[in-house]
Design a protein around this motif. Sequence first.
Motif, PDB file in Angstrom:
ATOM      1  N   LEU A 167       0.861  -1.178   0.000  1.00 51.25           N
ATOM      2  CA  LEU A 167       0.000   0.000   0.000  1.00 51.25           C
ATOM      3  C   LEU A 167       0.900   1.231   0.000  1.00 51.25           C
ATOM      4  O   LEU A 167       1.569   1.508   0.985  1.00 51.25           O
ATOM      5  N   LEU A 168       0.941   1.906  -1.132  1.00 48.41           N
ATOM      6  CA  LEU A 168       1.707   3.138  -1.264  1.00 48.41           C
ATOM      7  C   LEU A 168       0.804   4.286  -0.854  1.00 48.41           C
ATOM      8  O   LEU A 168      -0.350   4.352  -1.275  1.00 48.41           O
ATOM      9  N   PHE A 169       1.332   5.196  -0.048  1.00 47.91           N
ATOM     10  CA  PHE A 169       0.513   6.269   0.517  1.00 47.91           C
ATOM     11  C   PHE A 169       1.141   7.614   0.223  1.00 47.91           C
ATOM     12  O   PHE A 169       2.298   7.866   0.577  1.00 47.91           O
ATOM     13  N   ALA A 170       0.384   8.478  -0.458  1.00 52.30           N
ATOM     14  CA  ALA A 170       0.861   9.814  -0.811  1.00 52.30           C
ATOM     15  C   ALA A 170      -0.115  10.857  -0.276  1.00 52.30           C
ATOM     16  O   ALA A 170      -1.241  10.540   0.109  1.00 52.30           O
ATOM     17  N   HIS A 171       0.310  12.107  -0.294  1.00 53.43           N
ATOM     18  CA  HIS A 171      -0.497  13.184   0.271  1.00 53.43           C
ATOM     19  C   HIS A 171      -1.766  13.443  -0.518  1.00 53.43           C
ATOM     20  O   HIS A 171      -2.862  13.478   0.033  1.00 53.43           O
ATOM     21  N   GLY A 183      -7.139 -10.890  -0.470  1.00 53.00           N
ATOM     22  CA  GLY A 183      -6.567 -12.008   0.268  1.00 53.00           C
ATOM     23  C   GLY A 183      -5.215 -11.753   0.886  1.00 53.00           C
ATOM     24  O   GLY A 183      -4.550 -12.688   1.347  1.00 53.00           O
ATOM     25  N   CYS A 184      -4.799 -10.500   0.925  1.00 53.48           N
ATOM     26  CA  CYS A 184      -3.512 -10.192   1.544  1.00 53.48           C
ATOM     27  C   CYS A 184      -3.580 -10.435   3.044  1.00 53.48           C
ATOM     28  O   CYS A 184      -4.501  -9.988   3.712  1.00 53.48           O
ATOM     29  N   THR A 185      -2.592 -11.146   3.546  1.00 52.19           N
ATOM     30  CA  THR A 185      -2.500 -11.385   4.987  1.00 52.19           C
ATOM     31  C   THR A 185      -1.374 -10.567   5.604  1.00 52.19           C
ATOM     32  O   THR A 185      -1.230 -10.532   6.822  1.00 52.19           O
ATOM     33  N   ALA A 186      -0.588  -9.928   4.769  1.00 53.00           N
ATOM     34  CA  ALA A 186       0.466  -9.016   5.210  1.00 53.00           C
ATOM     35  C   ALA A 186       0.507  -7.865   4.211  1.00 53.00           C
ATOM     36  O   ALA A 186       0.486  -8.092   3.006  1.00 53.00           O
ATOM     37  N   VAL A 187       0.531  -6.644   4.730  1.00 50.92           N
ATOM     38  CA  VAL A 187       0.562  -5.468   3.870  1.00 50.92           C
ATOM     39  C   VAL A 187       1.642  -4.518   4.375  1.00 50.92           C
ATOM     40  O   VAL A 187       1.648  -4.139   5.550  1.00 50.92           O
ATOM     41  N   ALA A 188       2.537  -4.146   3.467  1.00 55.46           N
ATOM     42  CA  ALA A 188       3.543  -3.129   3.758  1.00 55.46           C
ATOM     43  C   ALA A 188       2.950  -1.780   3.363  1.00 55.46           C
ATOM     44  O   ALA A 188       2.524  -1.599   2.221  1.00 55.46           O
ATOM     45  N   VAL A 189       2.892  -0.864   4.304  1.00 58.23           N
ATOM     46  CA  VAL A 189       2.381   0.485   4.054  1.00 58.23           C
ATOM     47  C   VAL A 189       3.601   1.396   3.915  1.00 58.23           C
ATOM     48  O   VAL A 189       4.368   1.551   4.866  1.00 58.23           O
ATOM     49  N   VAL A 190       3.752   1.977   2.728  1.00 56.94           N
ATOM     50  CA  VAL A 190       4.940   2.763   2.421  1.00 56.94           C
ATOM     51  C   VAL A 190       4.541   4.205   2.137  1.00 56.94           C
ATOM     52  O   VAL A 190       3.901   4.484   1.119  1.00 56.94           O
ATOM     53  N   PRO A 191       4.913   5.131   3.018  1.00 54.84           N
ATOM     54  CA  PRO A 191       4.611   6.543   2.782  1.00 54.84           C
ATOM     55  C   PRO A 191       5.536   7.127   1.710  1.00 54.84           C
ATOM     56  O   PRO A 191       6.749   7.121   1.864  1.00 54.84           O
ATOM     57  N   LEU A 192       4.948   7.604   0.631  1.00 52.53           N
ATOM     58  CA  LEU A 192       5.709   8.239  -0.443  1.00 52.53           C
ATOM     59  C   LEU A 192       5.852   9.726  -0.133  1.00 52.53           C
ATOM     60  O   LEU A 192       5.363  10.590  -0.858  1.00 52.53           O
ATOM     61  N   SER A 194       6.210   1.451   7.117  1.00 52.01           N
ATOM     62  CA  SER A 194       7.632   1.711   6.887  1.00 52.01           C
ATOM     63  C   SER A 194       7.935   3.196   7.082  1.00 52.01           C
ATOM     64  O   SER A 194       7.017   4.015   7.144  1.00 52.01           O
ATOM     65  N   PRO A 195       9.210   3.555   7.131  1.00 51.50           N
ATOM     66  CA  PRO A 195       9.560   4.979   7.181  1.00 51.50           C
ATOM     67  C   PRO A 195       9.200   5.666   5.862  1.00 51.50           C
ATOM     68  O   PRO A 195       9.023   5.002   4.831  1.00 51.50           O
ATOM     69  N   ALA A 196       9.138   6.978   5.880  1.00 54.21           N
ATOM     70  CA  ALA A 196       8.933   7.742   4.654  1.00 54.21           C
ATOM     71  C   ALA A 196      10.083   7.443   3.696  1.00 54.21           C
ATOM     72  O   ALA A 196      11.246   7.421   4.106  1.00 54.21           O
ATOM     73  N   VAL A 197       9.762   7.210   2.423  1.00 56.20           N
ATOM     74  CA  VAL A 197      10.800   6.823   1.467  1.00 56.20           C
ATOM     75  C   VAL A 197      11.888   7.885   1.330  1.00 56.20           C
ATOM     76  O   VAL A 197      13.041   7.559   1.084  1.00 56.20           O
ATOM     77  N   GLY A 198      11.531   9.135   1.494  1.00 55.87           N
ATOM     78  CA  GLY A 198      12.506  10.205   1.356  1.00 55.87           C
ATOM     79  C   GLY A 198      13.570  10.216   2.428  1.00 55.87           C
ATOM     80  O   GLY A 198      14.569  10.921   2.300  1.00 55.87           O
ATOM     81  N   PRO A 236      18.939   5.114  -0.145  1.00 59.33           N
ATOM     82  CA  PRO A 236      18.917   5.019  -1.617  1.00 59.33           C
ATOM     83  C   PRO A 236      18.139   6.176  -2.273  1.00 59.33           C
ATOM     84  O   PRO A 236      18.509   6.640  -3.351  1.00 59.33           O
ATOM     85  N   VAL A 237      17.100   6.642  -1.626  1.00 58.30           N
ATOM     86  CA  VAL A 237      16.323   7.756  -2.179  1.00 58.30           C
ATOM     87  C   VAL A 237      17.099   9.057  -2.028  1.00 58.30           C
ATOM     88  O   VAL A 237      17.143   9.880  -2.959  1.00 58.30           O
TER      89      VAL A 237
END
Length: 124
Positions: A5-9, A59-68, A99-103, A107-108
């Motif tokens: 799950l990618l999350f943006a403003h 059917g996802c049993t695990a979801v990574a939430v990544v703040p963009l 997860s932490p904010a990608v910025g 690597p970013v």
Amino acid sequence: MTGLLLFAHGARDPNWARPFQAVADRVRAARPGVPVELAFLEFMAPDIATAGRSLADAGCTAVAVVPLFLGAGGHVRKDLPVLVEQLRAHHPQATWTLSPAVGELDPVIDAMARAAEAFLPHTP
């Protein structure tokens, strides 16, 4: 099954979302078996509840939430954890990992530095 799950403003201008949609598209292309949803905090759809429900329904049993986000401002530090807790409450069959904010990832930061440096004139 693991989802992303990618999350943006979000913004009123639909063109603003293009880079974030490109991120989602590139992840989908690289990992075709992984369900990927892009969600927005405001102004754009889907919101995080809708995107999270889509992943749980898939059917996802695990979801990574990544703040963009480039940094962990108030939305990432305060608003997003509350939204992720709501996902956990509504979809307890899945594990939701924030997860932490990608910025803030090296690597970013390195990629942004290289991109900025590319605008400098070449010196012998």
